[in-house]
Design a protein around this motif. Structure first.
Motif: not given
Length: 388
Positions: A66-80, A118-120, A295-298, A314-318
């Motif tokens: 159950d260890t967790i760690v900072i995942m940095n910019s993965v957070a951007k995709s969660m905001c998306a 913003v998303l893209s 969301a999945s469009r390039l 894409g729209y919030g995702f690499m």
């Protein structure tokens, strides 16, 4: 930095994905891994869930399940994901100006910035020149500074990685529309429903499980960010003055929505399994299939002035970029990287997701050899030429 002895790998791995375990072992043995986890879902079920190593550089405190760690910019995709939920529910219009929901944002040339810009990462609001150092940790101060910022180019005409501002912009829209912070909305509408151990803004019991993120002098992203003459360096002017910020209390306890989320590979693979499953996993629906399709469009692909590497966005995702962020055999795969080394993606064609997290920052180029090796082992595709 190589391991001085064998590292115990815990968890389970389907025989069809034995190469993932082999590469994780090699990461510890040859590539300097300290503590890490990797998880793969296929057809909505976990087929790989492995973790090992240590939370500390002295290798005395084991990395636990159950260890967790900072995942940095993965957070951007969660905001998306949060924004796509609001669009899906009709509470936000994908084509609407941000100023419809946040009127003060429309000042100084930003009236034409749409939600989809913003998303893209095409909105041009990539700097925050009036934000004082340390304002990452004061939401209202950073929001006021974004309101005063002119876009670097006409909205929608160019793409560049929005390293700092995107989480604040999406998060403020969430707050204006729902009355909830983006961290609260994410908990209530995504991670609690999916039983995924990932959050933006940690509670005391979660803080006790966080591994420090150990710096790596070979991390190319932070080298670029430390140079004030680069576009990324300009975007980092609002960084705290005390230097290395990855383990400070503020980034764990407050909602630093662009890069301050903490979790593990199991949590992120489950969230991306939802996306791979057209919005649902284990009978829990988060998004409609139409929302995931959108969301999945390039949107664009180019050499990015911020990261100094090629990005397909894409729209919030690499999107899959085999030379810097390999996401398996399908070029339609999409996900997100984190500057520390975290990496997650999904392939809707195979109903598959992958996630990796580490507590030793990645090397360059791109996602780095540890994450890339695991990703290729899980998803196939052409490995980067630099991967050894």
């Amino acid at each position: 930095m190589e391991s001085t002895g064998p590292i115990k790998i815990n968890g389970m791995c389907d025989a069809a994905f034995a190469a993932v375990r082999q590469e994780l072992e090699r990461n510890f043995r040859e590539r300097g891994e300290v503590g890490a986890a990797v998880c793969v879902y296929r057809d909505g079920k976990p087929v790989v869930d492995l973790w090992g190593g240590y939370r500390d550089l002295e290798r005395t405190v084991p990395w636990e399940r159950d260890t967790i760690v900072i995942m940095n910019s993965v957070a951007k995709s969660m905001c998306a994901v949060c924004m796509h939920i609001l669009i899906d529910r009709g509470l936000v219009d994908f084509e609407a100006p941000v100023g419809r929901y946040w009127p003060e944002f429309a000042a100084v040339g930003k009236a034409g910035v749409l939600v989809r810009h913003v998303l893209s990462h095409t909105c041009g609001v990539i700097y925050c020149d009036s934000a004082p150092p340390g304002s990452w940790f004061d939401w209202n101060v950073h929001i006021r500074a974004i309101e005063q910022q002119e876009p670097a180019w006409p909205p929608g005409t160019k793409g560049a990685y929005n390293s700092i501002n995107i989480g604040y912009i999406l998060g403020e829209i969430v707050r204006r529309v729902t009355g909830k912070t983006v961290g609260t909305f994410l908990r209530e509408e995504v991670t609690d429903k999916l039983r995924a151990d990932y959050h933006i803004g940690l509670r005391p019991d979660e803080l006790a499980r966080v591994s420090d993120m150990h710096p790596n002098p070979k991390n190319g992203f932070f080298k670029i960010a430390s140079d004030p003459t680069t576009p990324l360096g300009r975007a980092f002017r609002s960084a705290p003055t005390f230097g290395y910020f990855q383990n400070c209390p503020q980034i764990r306890e407050r909602e630093v929505a662009s890069f301050g989320g903490h979790g593990n590979a199991r949590a992120m693979a489950r969230i991306y399994a939802m996306l791979a499953g057209d919005g649902a996993v284990d009978g829990v629906r988060i998004l409609s299939s139409g929302a995931v399709e959108r969301a999945s469009r390039l949107v664009w692909e180019d050499e990015c002035i911020m990261t100094q590497r090629r990005i397909r966005m894409g729209y919030g995702f690499m999107h899959n970029e085999p030379d810097t962020a390999p996401m398996g055999s399908s070029m339609k795969a999409f996900g997100h990287t984190g500057t520390g080394g975290a990496f997650a993606w999904c392939d809707r064609e195979r109903n598959m997701s992958f996630a990796y997290c580490t507590n030793f920052q990645r090397e360059g180029p791109g996602i780095g050899p540890r994450g890339a090796a695991l990703s290729v082992a899980a998803g196939g595709g052409r490995p980067p030429a630099w991967l050894q």
